[in-house]
Enzyme design. Structure first.
Site, PDB file in Angstrom:
ATOM      1  N   TYR A  19       0.755  -1.458   0.012  1.00  0.00           N
ATOM      2  CA  TYR A  19      -0.062  -0.036   0.081  1.00  0.00           C
ATOM      3  C   TYR A  19       0.774   1.280  -0.263  1.00  0.00           C
ATOM      4  CZ  TYR A  19      -2.923  -3.745   1.808  1.00  0.00           C
ATOM      5  OH  TYR A  19      -3.420  -4.978   2.029  1.00  0.00           O
ATOM      6  N   TYR A 147     -12.155  -8.050   6.258  1.00  0.00           N
ATOM      7  CA  TYR A 147     -10.961  -7.919   5.513  1.00  0.00           C
ATOM      8  C   TYR A 147     -10.769  -9.384   5.100  1.00  0.00           C
ATOM      9  CZ  TYR A 147      -6.572  -7.444   3.394  1.00  0.00           C
ATOM     10  OH  TYR A 147      -5.286  -7.824   2.476  1.00  0.00           O
ATOM     11  N   ASP A 248     -13.246 -17.040   8.092  1.00  0.00           N
ATOM     12  CA  ASP A 248     -11.738 -16.657   7.638  1.00  0.00           C
ATOM     13  C   ASP A 248     -11.071 -16.705   9.212  1.00  0.00           C
ATOM     14  OD1 ASP A 248      -9.629 -15.294   7.110  1.00  0.00           O
ATOM     15  OD2 ASP A 248     -10.410 -14.202   5.682  1.00  0.00           O
ATOM     16  N   LYS A 277      -1.526 -16.839   7.784  1.00  0.00           N
ATOM     17  CA  LYS A 277      -0.746 -15.887   8.652  1.00  0.00           C
ATOM     18  C   LYS A 277       0.262 -16.600   9.709  1.00  0.00           C
ATOM     19  CE  LYS A 277      -2.454 -11.491   8.203  1.00  0.00           C
ATOM     20  NZ  LYS A 277      -3.657 -11.196   7.634  1.00  0.00           N
TER      21      LYS A 277
HETATM   22  C1  LIG Z   1      -4.151 -11.172   6.336  1.00  0.00           C
HETATM   23  C2  LIG Z   1      -5.522 -11.545   6.108  1.00  0.00           C
HETATM   24  C3  LIG Z   1      -5.967 -12.235   4.703  1.00  0.00           C
HETATM   25  C4  LIG Z   1      -5.276 -12.191   3.583  1.00  0.00           C
HETATM   26  O1  LIG Z   1      -4.019 -12.975   3.972  1.00  0.00           O
HETATM   27  P1  LIG Z   1      -2.678 -12.666   2.925  1.00  0.00           P
HETATM   28  O2  LIG Z   1      -1.643 -13.762   3.535  1.00  0.00           O
HETATM   29  O3  LIG Z   1      -2.196 -11.459   3.046  1.00  0.00           O
HETATM   30  O4  LIG Z   1      -3.219 -12.985   1.345  1.00  0.00           O
HETATM   31  C5  LIG Z   1      -7.427 -12.683   4.665  1.00  0.00           C
HETATM   32  N1  LIG Z   1      -8.227 -12.523   5.533  1.00  0.00           N
HETATM   33  C6  LIG Z   1      -7.843 -12.178   6.914  1.00  0.00           C
HETATM   34  C7  LIG Z   1      -8.732 -12.105   8.033  1.00  0.00           C
HETATM   35  C8  LIG Z   1      -6.422 -11.637   6.981  1.00  0.00           C
HETATM   36  O5  LIG Z   1      -6.314 -11.106   8.217  1.00  0.00           O
END
Ligand SMILES: *Cc1c(COP(=O)(O)O)cnc(C)c1O
Length: 428
Positions: A19, A147, A248, A277
């Site tokens: 970004y 997100y 997620d 992550k």
């Molecule tokens: C960071 C994140 C993503 C994206 O993961 P990347 O490895 O950066 O592509 C998706 N969902 C959530 C909740 C996240 O915190």
């Protein structure tokens, strides 16, 4: 040999960072090494890490057990294609993930990053309904303030306003957005909120493949904590309207909220779950999409195959790092360790309550958030933190901590002091 300044100049000239602008580059700091909870810069300064490198380095940097697992695998082979070939690191990882996630989740798809694991989850949902004779179910419902990543389909389910995604509007699938879950982990469930979801489902279920949400904490969309009870209700509504539930857990997984998964704050199980992550302890990029037999066997019915297969699927080095990280995680008691972390952060951040600039302080598990009344200027505030010997990267109105689980009480105190100091210099 280039000087530090030469490296930094080249960085500015050649490299995009997350970004950032190519004409107005933001300050970046050259890292020489990192160990435990400390990042050492090339100019010798040492920073205490409050970020776990975007919430991934849960056991600290340069961990001997993860290092040695990767070195062991490196001596065997670094990579083989996953089409037609398989290997023990991936098999062991799948076994481990299935053992620690909710019981219904039985099948694992490995991919390269969190965003891709979300793409995979959405594709799974669409393909599932396709095989069930419901090919019109191709869209998704998602709460605002969410997100889910930066690739196209992931972007389409991110918050439609506060993301930078308005630029791409015409290129994105139009999804259905509902209000963000009301905040407050202990706040009673508001039935009006559930009614809103029900109405959306009632009106559009013929076109809805799935409901995607970050369980318990909306992370990059605002560090919002909400009552896990909502998820139990959402599960029932999804069942009622033939909608798959996708969690997620990329940010919340592996202990961050005080349970191994945020899902464990509930008594339900999603149909599909994404992790990423912290999966490799922050060593390498790897993510996984887990699903239940219903979805997996549904997709596979009538000779169906799942239509995804990245080149670096199941990378053995990444899997071996993940296996080592999960072993470390199993060695400590998550609730105790993370509750202690939460207590330390509460104590360290408490003095900030008295600052005029502060709107609210909230902590959950390994997440400590100071919400300000006004947004900070990242370019100005970042060097101040570095000056104080800490690595903290705020966004918008939020200054937050997501430290490695191995951080000490004193280190947390240093992070808290720095936050207090920096905020007190902000305009009110
Ligand atoms: C960071 C994140 C993503 C994206 O993961 P990347 O490895 O950066 O592509 C998706 N969902 C959530 C909740 C996240 O915190």
């Amino acid at each position: 040999m280039k000087t530090q300044q030469e490296y930094l100049d080249l960085d500015k000239q050649l490299l995009w960072h997350p970004y950032t602008s190519m004409s107005k580059p933001s300050p970046h700091f050259l890292v020489e090494s990192a160990s435990g909870c400390e990042i050492t810069l090339s100019d010798g300064r040492i920073l205490i890490d409050g970020m776990s490198s975007w919430w991934s380095v849960i056991h600290g940097y340069n961990h001997p057990a993860i290092n040695s697992a990767i070195q062991h695998q490196l001596a065997q082979f670094s990579h083989v294609m996953f089409g037609g070939l398989t290997h023990k690191p991936a098999i062991e990882l799948a076994e481990k993930l299935i053992a620690i996630t909710p019981d219904d989740l039985q099948r694992v798809f490995l991919s390269d990053s969190g965003s891709v694991s979300v793409e995979v989850a959405l594709k799974m949902a669409i393909q599932y309904w396709n095989t069930q004779g419901k090919p019109d179910k191709q869209r998704f419902v998602s709460p605002k303030s969410g997100y889910h990543g930066d690739t196209f389909a992931a972007m389409s389910v991110c918050d439609p306003e506060n993301g930078m995604h308005n630029v791409f509007n015409a290129a994105l699938t139009q999804q259905f957005f509902i209000s963000p879950p009301p905040t407050g982990i202990h706040e009673p469930v508001k039935t009006a909120y559930l009614d809103e979801i029900k109405e959306t489902f009632q009106q559009h279920h013929q076109h809805i493949a799935g409901f995607i949400i970050e369980p318990v904490v909306q992370n990059a969309g605002g560090m919002r904590f909400y009552n896990p009870q909502y998820l139990n209700h959402i599960r029932s509504l999804c069942d009622e309207f033939d909608i798959l539930l996708i969690f997620d857990e990329i940010a919340t997984g592996f202990g961050r909220t005080g349970k191994l998964f945020a899902t464990d704050h509930t008594n339900i199980c999603p149909d599909i779950m994404c992790v990423g992550k912290a999966l490799t302890g922050g060593y390498m990029t790897l993510a996984a999409t887990l699903t239940n037999n219903k979805v997996a066997l549904g997709i596979s019915a009538n000779d169906g195959v799942f239509m995804h297969g990245p080149t670096f699927m199941g990378n053995p080095l990444a899997c071996s790092a993940a296996n080592a990280s999960l072993s470390l995680l199993s060695e400590y008691s998550i609730p105790e360790k993370i509750t202690q972390l939460e207590t330390w952060m509460r104590e360290a951040l408490a003095p900030c309550t008295h600052l005029e600039q502060v709107k609210e302080i909230r902590c959950l598990g390994g997440i400590g958030v100071v919400e300000l009344k006004n947004a900070v200027n990242l370019h100005e505030i970042q060097p101040k933190f570095v000056e104080l010997g800490v690595w903290i990267r705020p966004f918008g109105k939020l200054i937050y901590l997501m430290p490695p689980y191995v951080i000490t009480k004193d280190q947390i105190q240093t992070l808290g002091n720095a936050i207090y100091h920096v905020i007190s210099e902000e305009p009110c």
